[in-house]
Design a protein around this motif. Structure first.
Motif, short mmCIF file in Angstrom:
data_model
loop_
_atom_site.label_atom_id
_atom_site.label_comp_id
_atom_site.label_asym_id
_atom_site.label_seq_id
_atom_site.Cartn_x
_atom_site.Cartn_y
_atom_site.Cartn_z
N ALA A 23 -14.79 11.08 -28.46
CA ALA A 23 -13.95 11.20 -29.64
C ALA A 23 -14.82 11.00 -30.87
N VAL A 24 -14.97 12.06 -31.66
CA VAL A 24 -15.88 12.01 -32.80
C VAL A 24 -15.18 11.36 -33.99
N SER A 25 -15.61 10.13 -34.28
CA SER A 25 -14.89 9.29 -35.24
C SER A 25 -15.59 9.17 -36.59
N LYS A 26 -16.62 9.98 -36.81
CA LYS A 26 -17.35 9.92 -38.09
C LYS A 26 -16.37 10.07 -39.25
N TYR A 27 -16.60 9.27 -40.29
CA TYR A 27 -15.77 9.27 -41.50
C TYR A 27 -14.36 8.75 -41.29
N PHE A 67 -24.55 8.75 -30.39
CA PHE A 67 -25.09 9.25 -31.67
C PHE A 67 -25.25 10.76 -31.53
N ILE A 68 -24.46 11.52 -32.30
CA ILE A 68 -24.39 12.97 -32.07
C ILE A 68 -25.07 13.78 -33.15
N GLY A 69 -25.52 13.11 -34.23
CA GLY A 69 -26.08 13.87 -35.35
C GLY A 69 -27.59 13.94 -35.32
N VAL A 151 -28.81 18.30 -21.87
CA VAL A 151 -28.94 19.05 -23.12
C VAL A 151 -27.68 18.96 -23.98
N MET A 152 -27.88 19.23 -25.26
CA MET A 152 -26.77 19.26 -26.23
C MET A 152 -26.95 20.50 -27.08
N ALA A 153 -25.85 21.09 -27.52
CA ALA A 153 -25.97 22.27 -28.39
C ALA A 153 -24.70 22.46 -29.21
N GLY A 195 -19.33 21.94 -27.12
CA GLY A 195 -17.91 22.16 -27.32
C GLY A 195 -17.33 21.14 -28.29
N MET A 196 -16.68 21.63 -29.35
CA MET A 196 -16.03 20.80 -30.36
C MET A 196 -14.56 21.23 -30.45
N SER A 197 -13.82 20.71 -31.44
CA SER A 197 -12.39 21.00 -31.51
C SER A 197 -12.06 22.49 -31.36
N ASP A 198 -12.81 23.33 -32.07
CA ASP A 198 -12.46 24.75 -32.10
C ASP A 198 -12.97 25.56 -30.91
N VAL A 211 -17.58 17.02 -23.96
CA VAL A 211 -17.11 17.67 -25.18
C VAL A 211 -17.01 16.63 -26.29
N ARG A 212 -17.34 17.06 -27.51
CA ARG A 212 -17.35 16.16 -28.67
C ARG A 212 -16.26 16.62 -29.62
N ILE A 213 -15.16 15.89 -29.64
CA ILE A 213 -13.98 16.38 -30.35
C ILE A 213 -13.53 15.39 -31.43
N GLY A 214 -13.50 15.86 -32.68
CA GLY A 214 -13.10 15.00 -33.79
C GLY A 214 -11.75 15.39 -34.37
N THR A 215 -11.73 16.51 -35.09
CA THR A 215 -10.54 16.94 -35.84
C THR A 215 -9.29 17.02 -34.98
N ALA A 216 -9.38 17.52 -33.78
CA ALA A 216 -8.20 17.69 -32.93
C ALA A 216 -7.59 16.35 -32.52
N PRO A 220 -8.15 15.91 -40.14
CA PRO A 220 -9.26 16.26 -41.02
C PRO A 220 -10.01 15.03 -41.52
N ARG A 221 -11.31 15.22 -41.74
CA ARG A 221 -12.13 14.11 -42.23
C ARG A 221 -12.07 14.05 -43.75
N GLN A 222 -12.05 12.84 -44.27
CA GLN A 222 -12.09 12.68 -45.73
C GLN A 222 -13.47 12.20 -46.10
C1 LIG Z 1 -18.50 16.49 -36.36
C2 LIG Z 1 -19.11 16.90 -35.09
C3 LIG Z 1 -18.33 17.23 -33.98
C4 LIG Z 1 -16.82 17.27 -33.98
O1 LIG Z 1 -16.34 18.35 -34.72
P1 LIG Z 1 -14.77 18.72 -34.73
O2 LIG Z 1 -14.77 20.12 -35.18
O3 LIG Z 1 -14.15 17.79 -35.75
O4 LIG Z 1 -14.24 18.53 -33.39
C5 LIG Z 1 -19.00 17.56 -32.79
N1 LIG Z 1 -20.34 17.56 -32.72
C6 LIG Z 1 -21.12 17.24 -33.77
C7 LIG Z 1 -22.59 17.27 -33.60
C8 LIG Z 1 -20.54 16.91 -34.99
O5 LIG Z 1 -21.34 16.60 -36.02
#
Ligand SMILES: *Cc1c(COP(=O)(O)O)cnc(C)c1O
Length: 228
Positions: A23-27, A67-69, A151-153, A195-198, A211-216, A220-222
């Motif tokens: 669960a991508v919780s950044k911001y 740490f995903i960034g 791997v990550m992509a 794989g992300m939300s979209d 899978v790394r999912i934030g927005t879903a 939305p992030r502020q």
């Molecule tokens: C922000 C982020 C995500 C999540 O993106 P959403 O579209 O909000 O699901 C996944 N991976 C990375 C590397 C991100 O920076």
């Protein structure tokens, strides 16, 4: 409007067994993370070192922080006490620094190598050639505190599903080839983070198991919420 717990349930319902949901919780605030935690979520992803360190100090200890960034070498130290998996390693220099900081804390750490397969110039990551070069020419096996787990992509940000599928397929192929060529004796080389939300349904059809999912989940992030 649905709650974080409901959206989390909704996403989980779409994931086959054996898939890790980060669960991508950044911001997003500690309070919002707490809601997901109360609903059973334990894997959370952040992409700023200070933010991860701050949240890890106040939130429960059994959270696995990802740490995903893009990670700068001078920030490795900051996240090392807390991080469970570092997703986006894209240079030998960074890999060596991660090993050094892990040794300093007498811990081991798991990492993924980031592959650049998207069209966008701005995305970080190793090209397939650079990836191969790192694995065949650098002494990564001697880094005693680091385990390369996979791997990550990220795919190109586009509505063209065929293109996204093609990019994920490429990652899957590179993963399998490198597994055979470099990690045949290492069953722990088994993680594919894409794989992300979209685009995560497409990612799952092409071999992803994280899978790394934030927005879903969080909405939305502020971006003004944080000064980082
Ligand atoms: C922000 C982020 C995500 C999540 O993106 P959403 O579209 O909000 O699901 C996944 N991976 C990375 C590397 C991100 O920076």
């Amino acid at each position: 409007m649905s709650s974080i717990a409901e959206r989390l349930q909704g996403v989980r319902a779409t994931l086959p067994k054996g898939i890790t949901l980060v669960a991508v919780s950044k911001y997003h605030s500690e309070e919002e993370i707490g809601e997901a935690y109360a609903a059973g979520q334990r894997d959370f992803g952040e992409n700023h070192a200070q933010e991860l360190a701050r949240k890890a100090q106040t939130l429960p200890n059994d959270i696995r922080w990802h740490f995903i960034g893009h990670l700068q070498t001078n920030k490795v130290k900051l996240i090392m006490p807390y991080v469970s998996l570092i997703h986006a390693v894209d240079s030998w220099h960074l890999l060596s620094e991660i090993n050094k900081q892990a040794l300093r804390l007498e811990r081991n750490v798991d990492v993924l190598l980031q592959l650049h397969v998207a069209e966008e110039e701005t995305k970080f990551g190793l090209t397939p050639d650079e990836y191969d070069e790192l694995l065949s020419q650098q002494p990564w096996r001697e880094l005693s505190a680091v385990r390369i787990r996979g791997v990550m992509a990220m795919a190109t940000h586009t509505d063209d599903e065929a293109q996204i599928a093609e990019e994920f397929e490429k990652v899957d192929t590179i993963f399998k080839q490198s597994k055979a060529n470099h990690f045949a004796d290492m069953p722990h080389f088994d993680l594919r983070s894409y794989g992300m939300s979209d685009d995560y349904p497409i990612a799952l059809r092409h071999g992803s198991n994280i899978v790394r999912i934030g927005t879903a989940i969080f909405g939305p992030r502020q971006y003004q919420k944080t000064s980082e």
